[in-house]
Scaffold this active site. Structure first.
Site, mmCIF file in Angstrom:
data_model
loop_
_atom_site.group_PDB
_atom_site.id
_atom_site.type_symbol
_atom_site.label_atom_id
_atom_site.label_comp_id
_atom_site.label_asym_id
_atom_site.label_seq_id
_atom_site.Cartn_x
_atom_site.Cartn_y
_atom_site.Cartn_z
ATOM 1 N N ALA A 188 0.832 -1.204 0.000
ATOM 2 C CA ALA A 188 0.000 0.000 0.000
ATOM 3 C C ALA A 188 0.866 1.252 0.000
ATOM 4 O O ALA A 188 0.631 2.186 -0.789
ATOM 5 C CB ALA A 188 -0.929 -0.010 1.219
ATOM 6 N N TYR A 189 1.850 1.282 0.863
ATOM 7 C CA TYR A 189 2.736 2.448 0.944
ATOM 8 C C TYR A 189 3.515 2.617 -0.361
ATOM 9 O O TYR A 189 3.584 3.714 -0.926
ATOM 10 C CB TYR A 189 3.702 2.283 2.120
ATOM 11 C CG TYR A 189 4.620 3.458 2.324
ATOM 12 C CD1 TYR A 189 4.138 4.650 2.854
ATOM 13 C CD2 TYR A 189 5.969 3.379 1.995
ATOM 14 C CE1 TYR A 189 4.980 5.739 3.044
ATOM 15 C CE2 TYR A 189 6.821 4.457 2.184
ATOM 16 C CZ TYR A 189 6.317 5.640 2.714
ATOM 17 O OH TYR A 189 7.150 6.706 2.897
#
Length: 248
Positions: A154-155
């Site tokens: 996600a990051y």
């Protein structure tokens, strides 16, 4: 670059209450700017604004919420005039897990803050810069957005998207004296580490040829140059702050 480079300019720093954002705010104030700190932690933002000098303001802002960003932009413009500088430092890392196990809701939250938040903040500030015919924008991405960190899908994905957004906006505004760039830091010791497992922190350090984490003042100095009038040609670009880790 002279310390008076930012005299009489209004700067917005998101996530400016602490970490890289605070270091950047301090550097801009040292150069004569008045800084509006936009941060989710309004109390800490107000404390930071007081500590870094007179004339600075603080606004409680959730950058993932368009109305919150729009209200902060209007308040900043009404209080100080045109916004000349934007440094978008607000963001979250999220937890570490394989993609197949990553919590769906958390992936969405990270994307809303890191990517949608960047869009909101840029969208809110750009019209003022266009009207004034001048502006400098720096979005904080990450080396993870270039290389992808395992167990941080996600990051990594959200920060890769910040790079793409920055390149797109830089080209849109290239015929004006508005520079839009981003930086891709390796990890620095900030409270964002509190969101990570120690094994992930160790992994990040092992990838940095310098053999240490980024210092906040090192990030602030590069970002300050990108915010200066001396950065009169470069736009839509990505500046490495990875201690030699990045391969492109």
């Amino acid at each position: 670059m002279t310390l008076t480079q930012f005299e009489n300019q209004i700067a917005v720093v998101t996530g400016g209450a602490q970490g890289i954002g605070r270091a950047v705010a301090e550097r801009l104030v040292a150069g004569g700017a008045r800084v509006a700190i936009w941060d989710r932690d309004e109390d800490l933002a107000a404390q930071t604004a007081r500590e870094i000098g007179d004339g600075n303001t603080a606004h409680g802002v959730d950058i993932s919420d368009w109305s919150s960003v729009e209200n902060a932009a209007n308040a900043t413009l009404e209080a100080g005039g045109p916004i000349s500088i934007l440094v978008n430092s607000a963001g979250i890392a999220g937890s570490n897990a394989p993609l197949a196990d990553y919590p769906v809701d958390e992936f969405k939250t990270i994307t809303e803050i890191n990517l949608l938040g960047t869009f909101h903040v840029n969208r809110a500030v750009v019209p003022s810069m266009i009207s004034a015919g001048y502006g400098r924008i720096v979005n904080i991405a990450s080396v993870a957005g270039k290389e992808g960190n395992p167990n941080a899908s996600a990051y990594s994905a959200s920060k890769a998207a910040v790079i793409g957004l920055t390149k797109s906006l830089g080209k849109e505004l290239a015929d004006l004296d508005i520079a839009v760039n981003c930086v891709t830091p390796a990890a620095a010791r900030t409270r964002i580490f509190d969101q990570m497992k120690q094994e992930h922190i160790d992994y990040m350090l092992s990838k940095i040829p310098r053999g240490r984490f980024l210092e906040l003042n090192e990030a602030a100095e590069m970002i300050a140059w990108l915010c200066s009038r001396e950065n009169s040609f470069t736009t839509g670009s990505v500046f490495d702050l990875s201690g030699g880790r990045a391969t492109y």
